[in-house]
Design an enzyme around this catalytic site. Structure first.
Site, PDB file in Angstrom:
ATOM      1  N   PHE A   1       0.855  -1.183   0.000  1.00 44.27           N
ATOM      2  CA  PHE A   1       0.000   0.000   0.000  1.00 44.27           C
ATOM      3  C   PHE A   1       0.898   1.244   0.000  1.00 44.27           C
ATOM      4  O   PHE A   1       1.835   1.324   0.792  1.00 44.27           O
ATOM      5  CB  PHE A   1      -0.911  -0.026   1.223  1.00 44.27           C
ATOM      6  CG  PHE A   1      -1.996   1.002   1.154  1.00 44.27           C
ATOM      7  CD1 PHE A   1      -3.136   0.759   0.424  1.00 44.27           C
ATOM      8  CD2 PHE A   1      -1.855   2.219   1.787  1.00 44.27           C
ATOM      9  CE1 PHE A   1      -4.133   1.724   0.324  1.00 44.27           C
ATOM     10  CE2 PHE A   1      -2.852   3.180   1.692  1.00 44.27           C
ATOM     11  CZ  PHE A   1      -3.991   2.931   0.964  1.00 44.27           C
TER      12      PHE A   1
ATOM     13  N   ASP B   1       1.946  -5.139   8.432  1.00 41.29           N
ATOM     14  CA  ASP B   1       0.743  -4.325   8.290  1.00 41.29           C
ATOM     15  C   ASP B   1      -0.430  -5.286   8.104  1.00 41.29           C
ATOM     16  O   ASP B   1      -0.475  -6.035   7.123  1.00 41.29           O
ATOM     17  CB  ASP B   1       0.862  -3.376   7.093  1.00 41.29           C
ATOM     18  CG  ASP B   1      -0.260  -2.342   7.075  1.00 41.29           C
ATOM     19  OD1 ASP B   1      -1.398  -2.696   7.473  1.00 41.29           O
ATOM     20  OD2 ASP B   1      -0.017  -1.196   6.671  1.00 41.29           O
TER      21      ASP B   1
ATOM     22  N   TYR C   1     -10.994   0.574  10.419  1.00 41.53           N
ATOM     23  CA  TYR C   1     -12.189   1.007   9.672  1.00 41.53           C
ATOM     24  C   TYR C   1     -12.515   0.102   8.494  1.00 41.53           C
ATOM     25  O   TYR C   1     -13.487   0.326   7.793  1.00 41.53           O
ATOM     26  CB  TYR C   1     -12.057   2.463   9.212  1.00 41.53           C
ATOM     27  CG  TYR C   1     -10.818   2.800   8.398  1.00 41.53           C
ATOM     28  CD1 TYR C   1     -10.714   2.414   7.073  1.00 41.53           C
ATOM     29  CD2 TYR C   1      -9.771   3.533   8.959  1.00 41.53           C
ATOM     30  CE1 TYR C   1      -9.589   2.729   6.336  1.00 41.53           C
ATOM     31  CE2 TYR C   1      -8.638   3.856   8.229  1.00 41.53           C
ATOM     32  CZ  TYR C   1      -8.550   3.445   6.914  1.00 41.53           C
ATOM     33  OH  TYR C   1      -7.431   3.750   6.181  1.00 41.53           O
ATOM     34  N   LYS C   2     -11.679  -0.920   8.245  1.00 38.98           N
ATOM     35  CA  LYS C   2     -11.946  -1.823   7.125  1.00 38.98           C
ATOM     36  C   LYS C   2     -12.819  -2.981   7.629  1.00 38.98           C
ATOM     37  O   LYS C   2     -13.991  -2.790   7.887  1.00 38.98           O
ATOM     38  CB  LYS C   2     -10.614  -2.270   6.520  1.00 38.98           C
ATOM     39  CG  LYS C   2      -9.884  -1.087   5.888  1.00 38.98           C
ATOM     40  CD  LYS C   2      -8.512  -1.407   5.354  1.00 38.98           C
ATOM     41  CE  LYS C   2      -7.930  -0.168   4.673  1.00 38.98           C
ATOM     42  NZ  LYS C   2      -6.521  -0.312   4.341  1.00 38.98           N
TER      43      LYS C   2
ATOM     44  N   ARG D   1     -11.825  -4.816  -7.625  1.00 37.10           N
ATOM     45  CA  ARG D   1     -11.580  -5.486  -6.348  1.00 37.10           C
ATOM     46  C   ARG D   1     -12.905  -5.664  -5.623  1.00 37.10           C
ATOM     47  O   ARG D   1     -13.693  -4.723  -5.524  1.00 37.10           O
ATOM     48  CB  ARG D   1     -10.617  -4.613  -5.534  1.00 37.10           C
ATOM     49  CG  ARG D   1     -10.100  -5.276  -4.292  1.00 37.10           C
ATOM     50  CD  ARG D   1      -9.153  -4.345  -3.559  1.00 37.10           C
ATOM     51  NE  ARG D   1      -9.895  -3.285  -2.866  1.00 37.10           N
ATOM     52  CZ  ARG D   1      -9.359  -2.474  -1.959  1.00 37.10           C
ATOM     53  NH1 ARG D   1      -8.077  -2.582  -1.645  1.00 37.10           N
ATOM     54  NH2 ARG D   1     -10.075  -1.549  -1.377  1.00 37.10           N
TER      55      ARG D   1
END
Ligand SMILES: *Cc1c(COP(=O)(O)O)cnc(C)c1O
Length: 426
Positions: free
Chosen positions: A133, A206, A231-232, A380
């Site tokens: 990321f 991560d 928050y995912k 995705r």
């Protein structure tokens, strides 16, 4: 699934037997929406609405500054850290919820670098993966630039294939995503960590795309530090504070450079010199976003009640269903699966490449199927086992087949192409 055509009724039958089926009602999934983006921003837990009201009108509105004590506003980073820690089998006193993933990664990498400067001076390379990321790469590069003295960031193209070749006696720290935000590829926490340690480097993971979706044990991983989003898959709300974990063995010797007063051993002594709190508390920096932190608990609570084995089994089943339906129904279109089929190497989302992926994703959104576009040419689809059903996967592929067969994405692409820049989200 094999070659037998799957029907929507068969999917509904699977949902009726799903041991996690009761959780969907705990989430405010908008009517008529097939939401395949819970790996970017998780759906609102219904309990968060009431909690937000209490925090804003009661704790802030009525309690005001008294709420620091009466509502326990000093506690959430550690209390929520213990809960995230339970979910990740992290061990007590090893995790806090605070700041963003980007900021936490900076703190973790800086702490790891300091440990290595004492233990193995002269090593000045941080290793990561080119496809990681972007914020992870930018933060690592920013730290290397700040350290100067010859610190560099070394990127491998594919960690699963190239990491061993990049590990030598100049490498101080390795940082990788457990699940790739792009392809959904899952790395093996334990074996990668072992290889990194064998080369004398420290491992910082991560877990942004694994926490809440892929069961894992930080205690058993042998890793040194980890960070990740709430928050995912953890449904904590837009921009909610992230978590950071440090293995017990480093607890009393790591330090981090964002030495704010919340990480001080005695914050209210208001001393002129910084002295880090014992243990994980020293990873805190300044005053925490209380309203946002307060909402982390409702999502976590649901995840802590779900059986991790059921979560993983359903995530993989939804992924298998998605892949086989796309192959059955969209086989004549130029779609390439970029996500590993192998369960041992797959996280909880599925990505396909298509030359007009962006336009196709927009056309799907117009039909109420919210997936995501990622450069380059990737569609995705996030699979969140607590609130997605097998019929949602069926409906999503039905819409995809219709969009591709009718060519309606061409209109969607030209009408909406200009929005691309502003819509970039995690
Ligand atoms: C989503 C994500 C982030 C997001 O970081 P923020 O600081 O919350 O913007 C970071 N790293 C990875 C691997 C991610 O998937």
């Amino acid at each position: 699934m094999g070659s037998v055509a799957v029907t929507r009724a068969a999917c509904a039958a699977l949902d009726a037997e799903d041991p996690l089926r009761g959780f969907r009602d705990e989430f405010a999934v908008p009517d008529g929406l097939v939401y395949l983006n819970g790996n970017s921003l998780g759906v609102l837990p219904r309990a968060a609405v009431q909690r937000a009201r209490e925090v804003v009108t009661g704790e802030w509105g009525d309690g005001l500054v008294r709420s620091w004590n009466t509502a326990g506003w000093f506690d959430p980073p550690r209390r929520l850290g213990e809960q995230v820690g339970r979910l990740l089998d992290a061990g007590e006193g090893t995790t806090v919820v605070t700041d963003s993933t980007s900021v936490n990664l900076f703190k973790a990498l800086a702490a790891a670098v300091r440990i290595q400067e004492e233990d193995r001076p002269g090593r000045r390379v941080i290793v990561s993966e080119r496809d990681n990321f972007p914020t992870d790469l930018y933060v690592a590069q920013g730290l290397a630039d700040l350290l100067d003295r010859g610190w560099t960031l070394r990127l491998v193209d594919d960690a699963a294939r190239d990491l061993a070749g990049a590990l030598d006696d100049t490498v101080a720290v390795v940082t990788l995503s457990h699940v790739s935000y792009r392809s959904g590829r899952l790395l093996d926490l334990e074996s990668v960590t072992r290889a990194v340690h064998a080369a004398g480097a420290l491992m910082v993971w991560d877990l942004s795309h694994s926490a809440g979706a892929v069961p894992l044990s930080l205690s058993r991983s042998g890793a040194d530090m980890a960070v990740g989003c709430t928050y995912k898959y953890l449904n904590a709300g837009p921009g909610a504070p992230a978590f950071i974990w440090v293995a017990h063995r480093h607890q009393d010797r790591f330090t981090q450079p964002l030495s704010g007063w919340w990480g001080h051993a005695r914050p209210f002594a208001m001393e002129p010199a910084y002295e880090p709190a014992g243990g994980i508390g020293r990873f805190l920096c300044g005053t925490q976003p209380i309203a946002s932190l307060s909402l982390v608990e409702t999502g976590l609570d649901a995840h802590l009640r779900a059986d991790p084995g059921h979560v993983r089994a359903k995530s993989l089943a939804l992924g298998d269903l998605f892949i086989s339906l796309v192959e059955q129904r969209c086989g004549r279109h130029p779609l390439t699966l970029v996500t590993p089929r192998d369960h041992r190497r797959r996280g909880s989302h599925v990505s396909f490449r298509h030359p007009h992926a962006y336009a196709v994703v927009r056309a799907l959104a117009a039909r109420g199927v919210v997936g995501d576009y990622r450069e380059p040419e990737l569609m995705r689809f996030g699979l969140t086992p607590l609130y997605l059903r097998h019929v949602d996967v069926w409906d999503a592929v039905d819409a995809l087949a219709e969009v591709l067969d009718s060519g309606s994405w061409e209109a969607a692409g030209s009408a909406l192409g200009g929005l691309r820049e502003r819509e970039a989200v995690t």
